[in-house]
Design a protein around this motif. Structure first.
Motif, PDB file in Angstrom:
ATOM      1  N   GLN A   1       0.678  -1.227  -0.114  1.00 49.77           N
ATOM      2  CA  GLN A   1       0.123  -0.002   0.011  1.00 49.77           C
ATOM      3  C   GLN A   1       0.895   1.123   0.160  1.00 49.77           C
ATOM      4  OE1 GLN A   1      -2.407  -0.384   3.497  1.00 49.77           O
ATOM      5  NE2 GLN A   1      -4.134  -1.683   2.511  1.00 49.77           N
ATOM      6  N   ILE A   2       1.854   1.373   0.884  1.00 45.08           N
ATOM      7  CA  ILE A   2       2.663   2.345   0.895  1.00 45.08           C
ATOM      8  C   ILE A   2       3.292   2.850  -0.487  1.00 45.08           C
ATOM      9  CG2 ILE A   2       4.957   3.233   1.924  1.00 45.08           C
ATOM     10  CD1 ILE A   2       3.963   2.058   4.517  1.00 45.08           C
ATOM     11  N   VAL A   3       3.856   1.620  -1.010  1.00 44.27           N
ATOM     12  CA  VAL A   3       4.836   1.582  -2.394  1.00 44.27           C
ATOM     13  C   VAL A   3       3.938   2.145  -3.493  1.00 44.27           C
ATOM     14  CG1 VAL A   3       6.148   0.485  -3.904  1.00 44.27           C
ATOM     15  CG2 VAL A   3       6.626   0.312  -1.471  1.00 44.27           C
ATOM     16  N   VAL A   4       2.758   1.518  -3.615  1.00 42.43           N
ATOM     17  CA  VAL A   4       2.030   1.812  -4.553  1.00 42.43           C
ATOM     18  C   VAL A   4       1.463   3.267  -4.443  1.00 42.43           C
ATOM     19  CG1 VAL A   4      -0.341   1.301  -5.585  1.00 42.43           C
ATOM     20  CG2 VAL A   4       1.182  -0.360  -4.996  1.00 42.43           C
ATOM     21  N   GLY A   5       0.885   3.525  -3.479  1.00 37.71           N
ATOM     22  CA  GLY A   5       0.550   5.016  -3.113  1.00 37.71           C
ATOM     23  C   GLY A   5       1.483   6.317  -3.539  1.00 37.71           C
ATOM     24  N   TRP A   6       2.582   5.624  -3.032  1.00 38.09           N
ATOM     25  CA  TRP A   6       4.005   6.659  -3.247  1.00 38.09           C
ATOM     26  C   TRP A   6       4.420   6.808  -4.738  1.00 38.09           C
ATOM     27  CZ3 TRP A   6       9.086   7.283  -4.740  1.00 38.09           C
ATOM     28  CH2 TRP A   6       9.430   8.469  -4.436  1.00 38.09           C
TER      29      TRP A   6
ATOM     30  N   GLY B   1      13.875  -0.861  -4.138  1.00 37.35           N
ATOM     31  CA  GLY B   1      13.316  -2.434  -4.282  1.00 37.35           C
ATOM     32  C   GLY B   1      14.091  -3.396  -3.695  1.00 37.35           C
ATOM     33  N   GLN B   2      15.548  -3.057  -4.169  1.00 40.38           N
ATOM     34  CA  GLN B   2      16.714  -3.999  -3.718  1.00 40.38           C
ATOM     35  C   GLN B   2      16.701  -4.110  -1.869  1.00 40.38           C
ATOM     36  OE1 GLN B   2      20.102  -2.929  -5.775  1.00 40.38           O
ATOM     37  NE2 GLN B   2      19.153  -3.545  -7.612  1.00 40.38           N
ATOM     38  N   TRP B   3      16.675  -2.589  -1.671  1.00 38.65           N
ATOM     39  CA  TRP B   3      16.663  -2.234  -0.252  1.00 38.65           C
ATOM     40  C   TRP B   3      15.560  -2.899   0.483  1.00 38.65           C
ATOM     41  CZ3 TRP B   3      13.298   0.421   2.861  1.00 38.65           C
ATOM     42  CH2 TRP B   3      13.550   0.446   4.099  1.00 38.65           C
ATOM     43  N   LEU B   4      14.520  -2.762  -0.031  1.00 39.50           N
ATOM     44  CA  LEU B   4      13.016  -3.452   0.425  1.00 39.50           C
ATOM     45  C   LEU B   4      13.142  -4.800   0.580  1.00 39.50           C
ATOM     46  CD1 LEU B   4      10.268  -2.630   1.271  1.00 39.50           C
ATOM     47  CD2 LEU B   4       9.585  -2.939  -0.936  1.00 39.50           C
ATOM     48  N   ARG B   5      13.453  -5.632  -0.382  1.00 38.65           N
ATOM     49  CA  ARG B   5      13.493  -7.102  -0.328  1.00 38.65           C
ATOM     50  C   ARG B   5      14.618  -7.445   0.574  1.00 38.65           C
ATOM     51  NH1 ARG B   5      12.848  -5.969  -5.997  1.00 38.65           N
ATOM     52  NH2 ARG B   5      14.682  -5.809  -6.335  1.00 38.65           N
ATOM     53  N   HIS B   6      15.734  -6.895   0.702  1.00 35.78           N
ATOM     54  CA  HIS B   6      16.668  -7.195   1.799  1.00 35.78           C
ATOM     55  C   HIS B   6      15.964  -7.031   3.103  1.00 35.78           C
ATOM     56  CE1 HIS B   6      20.171  -6.661   4.364  1.00 35.78           C
ATOM     57  NE2 HIS B   6      20.748  -7.787   3.794  1.00 35.78           N
ATOM     58  N   LYS B   7      15.353  -6.035   3.607  1.00 37.14           N
ATOM     59  CA  LYS B   7      14.832  -5.668   4.869  1.00 37.14           C
ATOM     60  C   LYS B   7      13.902  -6.958   4.963  1.00 37.14           C
ATOM     61  CE  LYS B   7      15.196  -2.741   7.464  1.00 37.14           C
ATOM     62  NZ  LYS B   7      15.814  -2.535   8.615  1.00 37.14           N
TER      63      LYS B   7
ATOM     64  N   PRO C   1      -0.778 -11.642   0.610  1.00 35.54           N
ATOM     65  CA  PRO C   1      -0.504 -11.037  -0.867  1.00 35.54           C
ATOM     66  C   PRO C   1       1.011 -11.280  -1.016  1.00 35.54           C
ATOM     67  CG  PRO C   1      -0.755  -9.478   0.788  1.00 35.54           C
ATOM     68  CD  PRO C   1      -1.023 -10.774   1.422  1.00 35.54           C
ATOM     69  N   GLY C   2       1.368 -11.404  -2.323  1.00 34.98           N
ATOM     70  CA  GLY C   2       2.702 -11.122  -2.448  1.00 34.98           C
ATOM     71  C   GLY C   2       3.350 -10.093  -2.544  1.00 34.98           C
ATOM     72  N   LEU C   3       4.716  -9.707  -2.323  1.00 30.79           N
ATOM     73  CA  LEU C   3       5.309  -8.469  -2.241  1.00 30.79           C
ATOM     74  C   LEU C   3       5.608  -7.963  -3.641  1.00 30.79           C
ATOM     75  CD1 LEU C   3       6.804  -6.501  -0.304  1.00 30.79           C
ATOM     76  CD2 LEU C   3       8.911  -7.868  -0.774  1.00 30.79           C
ATOM     77  N   GLY C   4       4.966  -6.971  -3.954  1.00 26.58           N
ATOM     78  CA  GLY C   4       5.117  -6.569  -5.355  1.00 26.58           C
ATOM     79  C   GLY C   4       6.483  -5.890  -5.608  1.00 26.58           C
ATOM     80  N   ASN C   5       6.691  -5.940  -6.854  1.00 25.09           N
ATOM     81  CA  ASN C   5       8.098  -5.149  -7.266  1.00 25.09           C
ATOM     82  C   ASN C   5       8.000  -3.822  -7.482  1.00 25.09           C
ATOM     83  OD1 ASN C   5      10.603  -4.648  -8.079  1.00 25.09           O
ATOM     84  ND2 ASN C   5      10.712  -6.217  -9.583  1.00 25.09           N
ATOM     85  N   PRO C   6       8.327  -2.909  -6.950  1.00 25.92           N
ATOM     86  CA  PRO C   6       8.168  -1.497  -7.173  1.00 25.92           C
ATOM     87  C   PRO C   6       8.500  -1.043  -8.503  1.00 25.92           C
ATOM     88  CG  PRO C   6       9.344  -1.412  -5.192  1.00 25.92           C
ATOM     89  CD  PRO C   6       9.386  -2.946  -5.907  1.00 25.92           C
TER      90      PRO C   6
END
Length: 140
Positions: free
Chosen positions: A30-35, A52-58, A129-134
């Protein structure tokens, strides 16, 4: 930086492991899609790729932290290895599970990066839900 800060608040380890991954994935999506919808006019392909790389690492760090013990990390990585036929040996997975490195550094490893890849994180399960790729969302 505001996007990083907003996501960082939801991905703090003690908060991220205390709730199911379905809630975390839903909130981050929700945060990523809205942004991205708000700032789509700007040219930010490189920024979204790095983010996206940072997000998947976290997310990988939170998943490893939820598994807690080396035995469980080993079992779950073995299941992923067999299910997606990644051809890692038992010794490679055992060394990853029993490493004395911290979780943040452990999530950078080749085996963990490959077994918890963006394709695998994007898989939707029953209630998760799956983690979307930004980057894919930005380019579509």
């Amino acid at each position: 930086m505001r996007l990083y800060d907003k996501c960082r608040r939801d991905l703090i380890r003690r908060i991220g492991i205390a709730r199911p991954t379905a809630v975390t994935f839903k909130r981050i999506n929700q945060i990523v899609v809205g942004w991205i919808n708000y700032y789509r006019i700007g040219v930010m392909k490189m920024f979204i790729d790095d983010f996206g790389q940072w997000l998947r690492h976290k997310i990988r760090v939170i998943i490893l932290k939820q598994w807690k013990r080396p035995e469980r990390i080993y079992e779950n990585l073995q299941k992923l290895n067999k299910k997606f036929s990644c051809h890692f040996t038992d010794e490679q997975i055992y060394s990853v599970a029993n490493t004395r490195l911290g979780l943040y550094r452990q999530a950078y490893g080749y085996v963990v990066n490959f077994l918890l890849s963006p394709k695998i994180l994007a898989i939707k399960k029953k209630d998760r839900p799956g983690l979307g790729n930004p980057l894919n969302y930005y380019l579509s």
